[in-house]
Design a protein around this motif. Structure first.
Motif, PDB file in Angstrom:
ATOM      1  N   ALA A  65      -5.691  -2.122  -7.146  1.00  0.00           N
ATOM      2  CA  ALA A  65      -4.254  -2.393  -7.041  1.00  0.00           C
ATOM      3  C   ALA A  65      -3.843  -2.548  -5.576  1.00  0.00           C
ATOM      4  CB  ALA A  65      -3.455  -1.271  -7.700  1.00  0.00           C
ATOM      5  N   THR A  66      -4.373  -1.701  -4.711  1.00  0.00           N
ATOM      6  CA  THR A  66      -4.086  -1.827  -3.284  1.00  0.00           C
ATOM      7  C   THR A  66      -4.599  -3.160  -2.764  1.00  0.00           C
ATOM      8  OG1 THR A  66      -4.102   0.552  -2.937  1.00  0.00           O
ATOM      9  CG2 THR A  66      -4.489  -0.820  -1.003  1.00  0.00           C
ATOM     10  N   ALA A  67      -5.786  -3.557  -3.197  1.00  0.00           N
ATOM     11  CA  ALA A  67      -6.354  -4.841  -2.762  1.00  0.00           C
ATOM     12  C   ALA A  67      -5.463  -6.002  -3.182  1.00  0.00           C
ATOM     13  CB  ALA A  67      -7.763  -5.017  -3.318  1.00  0.00           C
ATOM     14  N   VAL A  70      -2.436  -6.045  -0.842  1.00  0.00           N
ATOM     15  CA  VAL A  70      -2.799  -6.536   0.494  1.00  0.00           C
ATOM     16  C   VAL A  70      -3.062  -8.037   0.451  1.00  0.00           C
ATOM     17  CG1 VAL A  70      -4.576  -6.428   2.302  1.00  0.00           C
ATOM     18  CG2 VAL A  70      -3.638  -4.313   1.327  1.00  0.00           C
ATOM     19  N   ALA A  71      -3.845  -8.482  -0.520  1.00  0.00           N
ATOM     20  CA  ALA A  71      -4.225  -9.900  -0.602  1.00  0.00           C
ATOM     21  C   ALA A  71      -3.042 -10.820  -0.834  1.00  0.00           C
ATOM     22  CB  ALA A  71      -5.267 -10.102  -1.700  1.00  0.00           C
ATOM     23  N   THR A  72      -2.024 -10.324  -1.500  1.00  0.00           N
ATOM     24  CA  THR A  72      -0.857 -11.155  -1.803  1.00  0.00           C
ATOM     25  C   THR A  72       0.255 -10.994  -0.774  1.00  0.00           C
ATOM     26  OG1 THR A  72       0.063  -9.419  -3.205  1.00  0.00           O
ATOM     27  CG2 THR A  72      -1.299 -11.098  -4.290  1.00  0.00           C
ATOM     28  N   ALA A  73      -0.007 -10.209   0.241  1.00  0.00           N
ATOM     29  CA  ALA A  73       0.948  -9.936   1.314  1.00  0.00           C
ATOM     30  C   ALA A  73       2.154  -9.117   0.850  1.00  0.00           C
ATOM     31  CB  ALA A  73       1.395 -11.208   2.025  1.00  0.00           C
ATOM     32  N   ALA A  74       2.093  -8.545  -0.347  1.00  0.00           N
ATOM     33  CA  ALA A  74       3.162  -7.649  -0.776  1.00  0.00           C
ATOM     34  C   ALA A  74       3.158  -6.390   0.094  1.00  0.00           C
ATOM     35  CB  ALA A  74       2.998  -7.277  -2.244  1.00  0.00           C
ATOM     36  N   ASP A  75       1.973  -6.027   0.574  1.00  0.00           N
ATOM     37  CA  ASP A  75       1.808  -4.912   1.507  1.00  0.00           C
ATOM     38  C   ASP A  75       0.600  -5.256   2.374  1.00  0.00           C
ATOM     39  OD1 ASP A  75       1.979  -2.488   2.831  1.00  0.00           O
ATOM     40  OD2 ASP A  75       1.081  -1.322   1.208  1.00  0.00           O
ATOM     41  N   ALA A  76       0.727  -6.334   3.133  1.00  0.00           N
ATOM     42  CA  ALA A  76      -0.396  -6.934   3.853  1.00  0.00           C
ATOM     43  C   ALA A  76      -1.133  -5.971   4.764  1.00  0.00           C
ATOM     44  CB  ALA A  76       0.089  -8.138   4.659  1.00  0.00           C
ATOM     45  N   ALA A  78      -1.165  -2.655   4.261  1.00  0.00           N
ATOM     46  CA  ALA A  78      -1.399  -1.423   3.491  1.00  0.00           C
ATOM     47  C   ALA A  78      -0.650  -0.234   4.104  1.00  0.00           C
ATOM     48  CB  ALA A  78      -2.892  -1.135   3.359  1.00  0.00           C
ATOM     49  N   LEU A  79       0.602  -0.460   4.451  1.00  0.00           N
ATOM     50  CA  LEU A  79       1.412   0.585   5.076  1.00  0.00           C
ATOM     51  C   LEU A  79       2.173   1.455   4.084  1.00  0.00           C
ATOM     52  CD1 LEU A  79       2.900  -1.424   8.082  1.00  0.00           C
ATOM     53  CD2 LEU A  79       0.964   0.171   8.093  1.00  0.00           C
ATOM     54  N   VAL A  80       2.358   0.969   2.873  1.00  0.00           N
ATOM     55  CA  VAL A  80       3.113   1.731   1.878  1.00  0.00           C
ATOM     56  C   VAL A  80       2.167   2.736   1.216  1.00  0.00           C
ATOM     57  CG1 VAL A  80       4.445   1.611  -0.260  1.00  0.00           C
ATOM     58  CG2 VAL A  80       4.725  -0.154   1.492  1.00  0.00           C
ATOM     59  N   PRO A  81       2.430   4.032   1.388  1.00  0.00           N
ATOM     60  CA  PRO A  81       1.522   5.068   0.879  1.00  0.00           C
ATOM     61  C   PRO A  81       1.704   5.321  -0.616  1.00  0.00           C
ATOM     62  CG  PRO A  81       3.376   6.085   1.954  1.00  0.00           C
ATOM     63  CD  PRO A  81       3.548   4.594   2.123  1.00  0.00           C
ATOM     64  N   MET A 128       9.672   6.073   1.302  1.00  0.00           N
ATOM     65  CA  MET A 128       9.048   7.053   2.183  1.00  0.00           C
ATOM     66  C   MET A 128       8.533   6.374   3.452  1.00  0.00           C
ATOM     67  SD  MET A 128       5.946   9.863   1.509  1.00  0.00           S
ATOM     68  CE  MET A 128       5.241   8.821   0.289  1.00  0.00           C
ATOM     69  N   ALA A 129       7.927   5.205   3.323  1.00  0.00           N
ATOM     70  CA  ALA A 129       7.416   4.466   4.492  1.00  0.00           C
ATOM     71  C   ALA A 129       8.554   4.090   5.424  1.00  0.00           C
ATOM     72  CB  ALA A 129       6.640   3.232   4.038  1.00  0.00           C
ATOM     73  N   VAL A 130       9.673   3.646   4.866  1.00  0.00           N
ATOM     74  CA  VAL A 130      10.840   3.285   5.687  1.00  0.00           C
ATOM     75  C   VAL A 130      11.348   4.510   6.427  1.00  0.00           C
ATOM     76  CG1 VAL A 130      13.258   2.538   5.586  1.00  0.00           C
ATOM     77  CG2 VAL A 130      11.496   1.279   4.327  1.00  0.00           C
ATOM     78  N   ASP A 131      11.403   5.634   5.746  1.00  0.00           N
ATOM     79  CA  ASP A 131      11.852   6.876   6.382  1.00  0.00           C
ATOM     80  C   ASP A 131      10.919   7.269   7.528  1.00  0.00           C
ATOM     81  OD1 ASP A 131      13.990   7.019   4.657  1.00  0.00           O
ATOM     82  OD2 ASP A 131      13.066   8.552   3.353  1.00  0.00           O
TER      83      ASP A 131
END
Length: 135
Positions: A65-67, A70-76, A78-81, A128-131
């Motif tokens: 799911a993380t891949a 990342v691959a689709t640039a939704a979280d390019a 991988a910063l969203v925990p 959480m990442a934004v915070d």
């Protein structure tokens, strides 16, 4: 929350043959008409709940799911925990959501429930990442 083991989830879904699960995963991954976060959630569920490999299916599902994200640039980057947010929900909630996929006669409702739960986890993680970065 309780750490989710990467052992078999025993979530009430019979193990599917690995070739069938991989074919389903590849079909979902290749669907550019489906939003990236939905593809990530589906890939996660197919691998975690399908249990095609006997063990470590949950870890493989989360990693795949993380891949996708990342691959689709939704979280390019991988910063969203999101995985830590999912794991903080605890094993009982995680397994309950996967078990909902196995409810006989209600596959659509189970998938809707899983997709909504997964989206909530992603949203909480993004918040959480934004915070953390103070954006």
């Amino acid at each position: 929350g309780e750490v989710v083991s990467d052992d078999a989830l025993n979530c009430g879904i019979d193990s599917a043959p690995a070739a069938e699960v991989i074919a389903s995963v590849m079909n979902v991954v290749g669907r550019s008409d489906i939003e990236a976060m939905t593809r990530a959630a589906a890939v996660h569920a197919l691998l975690a709940a399908g249990q095609p490999f006997g063990q470590d299916n949950a870890l493989l599902g989360r990693t795949a799911a993380t891949a996708v994200l990342v691959a689709t640039a939704a979280d390019a980057d991988a910063l969203v925990p999101w995985q830590s947010q999912l794991l903080s929900q605890g094993r009982p909630d995680y397994v309950a959501e996967l078990r909902a996929l196995a409810v006989a006669g209600e596959p659509v409702a189970g998938w809707i429930r899983w997709l909504m739960w997964h989206a909530t986890v992603l949203q909480r993680a993004a918040d959480m990442a934004v915070d953390l970065v103070g954006a």
